[in-house]
Motif scaffolding. Structure first.
Motif, short mmCIF file in Angstrom:
data_model
loop_
_atom_site.label_atom_id
_atom_site.label_comp_id
_atom_site.label_asym_id
_atom_site.label_seq_id
_atom_site.Cartn_x
_atom_site.Cartn_y
_atom_site.Cartn_z
N UNK A 29 0.83 -1.21 0.00
CA UNK A 29 0.00 0.00 0.00
C UNK A 29 0.86 1.25 0.00
N UNK A 30 1.93 1.25 0.79
CA UNK A 30 2.84 2.40 0.82
C UNK A 30 3.42 2.65 -0.57
N UNK A 31 3.85 1.58 -1.23
CA UNK A 31 4.49 1.73 -2.54
C UNK A 31 3.51 2.29 -3.57
N UNK A 32 2.35 1.66 -3.74
CA UNK A 32 1.45 2.08 -4.82
C UNK A 32 0.80 3.43 -4.50
N UNK A 33 0.58 3.74 -3.22
CA UNK A 33 0.03 5.04 -2.87
C UNK A 33 1.04 6.15 -3.15
N UNK A 34 2.33 5.90 -2.86
CA UNK A 34 3.37 6.88 -3.15
C UNK A 34 3.51 7.10 -4.65
N UNK A 35 3.50 6.02 -5.41
CA UNK A 35 3.60 6.14 -6.87
C UNK A 35 2.40 6.91 -7.43
N UNK A 36 1.20 6.59 -6.96
CA UNK A 36 0.01 7.28 -7.45
C UNK A 36 0.02 8.76 -7.06
N UNK A 37 0.44 9.06 -5.84
CA UNK A 37 0.51 10.46 -5.41
C UNK A 37 1.50 11.23 -6.27
#
Length: 396
Positions: A29-37
């Protein structure tokens, strides 16, 4: 297969599987949320460039009072340009070429009574540095017509400065593309009127740009034949907010046009921070991967006797390992799905705030691909490890 699963599941630790799932869920979740942000917020810093587009800086030499009195022209020598090209952060250097002849521009504003005539200037750079796509960006000396790209800042300056003070009508960009232009070029005993047209407006270049082919032709036809060194350069750099670039420009007394360096610095630190967050998320995912592998190895160790009996009864290693593989795939798929749901909920929360900056966000495909790729690699590693362990028991 159901009988095999009933036999093997007795030693499965639910607590260990939950621990793995939570760790993997948090990391992913941390990875994909950071990429999306990062995808969503990048247009705030530069809405004319995409996630993978190039960055440019326009530089000049600093002009001081003493330099002006001593006749310092502010030109870049070939040695200066070669030194800039040798820097690791510099991808490419483009030279601004100046007009070396007199220019008068006439712009019709709806009748002869509203025509405006003024002294003018041209600059040119290689076409690869221009941020306007136009099929009209060419020049043919046999049928001369001058295509011009104008800075959007000039349009605003005319509408809200000159036009307002002179009682002239304000003009939109679409209207400006239709305004008839003509340029009187003078030099070497010649004076000729050549029609022109505006073909686009630039956010990157704060000047009036003509094709480089026209500038070379016009300088040869009307110019003084004195070799000129460029007074401005446009640099394609790999990371304009890099501290090394700022240090180099400061040490050599070079100025950057506009506020590109400030916004790029913010973009650089945004990239750095999000990169750190992504690395932390990946580390958590890797740790969860090893937690699961430890759990599986402990489970296989506890079931060693049962697994060997199944293999002796004629079950193949693939049949014996299939229940574990199915368990891992189902857990990882559930983690991926839940992480994507949480990412979308988080995105809804911050997207409303981004609307205040004039951006509606980007697509979710990059984050989706990153999530699937990470979970695919983790699942593949789990499956390979399970198969190897079962194969080792079968050989033993």
């Amino acid at each position: 297969m159901k009988l095999i699963w009933k036999l093997l599941r007795k030693h499965i630790s639910t607590a260990q599987l939950i621990g793995f799932s939570l760790a993997n869920f948090v990391g992913l979740t941390i990875v994909i949320l950071a990429v999306q942000f990062y995808e969503d917020v990048r247009p705030v810093f530069n809405d004319e460039e995409s996630f993978i587009s190039k960055d440019y800086l326009v530089i000049t030499k600093s002009v001081t009072g003493a330099g002006a009195m001593l006749g310092n022209s502010g030109e870049f020598s070939d040695k200066d340009i070669a030194d800039i090209e040798a820097q690791e952060w510099c991808q490419k250097v483009g030279r601004f070429r100046n007009s070396d002849y007199a220019i008068y521009a006439t712009m019709g504003l709806g009748g002869a009574g509203h025509a405006m005539r003024t002294q003018f200037f041209f600059e040119s750079i290689p076409s690869e540095f221009i941020d306007v796509n136009s099929t009209q960006w060419n020049f043919n000396p046999s049928h001369p017509e001058i295509p011009v790209i104008v800075s959007r800042d000039y349009v605003s300056l005319y509408n809200f400065g000159f036009a307002a003070s002179q009682g002239l009508p304000q003009i939109s960009e679409s209207q400006m593309l239709k305004i008839p232009l003509s340029f009187t070029l003078s030099g070497k005993g010649r004076s000729e009127v050549i029609p022109g047209r505006i073909v686009g407006f630039s956010n990157r270049l704060n000047t009036v740009i003509v094709p480089d082919a026209f500038m070379q032709w016009a300088n040869e036809r009307y110019g003084t034949d004195v070799k000129q060194q460029p007074q401005r350069l446009i640099l394609e750099v790999n990371s304009p907010g890099d501290v090394k670039i700022e240090e180099y420009l400061t040490d050599h007394h070079y100025d950057v046009a506009g506020d590109k360096m400030s916004s790029s610095k913010a973009n650089y630190f945004l990239t750095l921070i999000i990169g750190i967050v992504v690395v932390v998320g990946i580390i958590i995912s890797l740790l969860s991967f090893f937690v699961l592998m430890l759990s599986i190895y402990l489970l296989l160790q506890k079931n060693t006797r049962k697994l060997q009996d199944l293999l002796m009864l004629g079950y193949s290693p693939a049949e014996v390992s299939r229940p574990y593989i199915r368990m891992v795939v189902m857990i990882n798929a559930a983690v991926l799905l839940l992480s994507l749901v949480v990412m979308l909920l988080g995105r809804i929360y911050y997207l409303d705030k981004l609307l205040a900056f004039g951006t509606g966000g980007a697509g979710i495909w990059v984050a989706l691909v990153v999530g699937v790729l990470i979970m695919g690699l983790i699942t593949t590693g789990n499956v390979i490890a399970i198969k190897r362990k079962i194969a080792a028991l079968w050989r033993g």
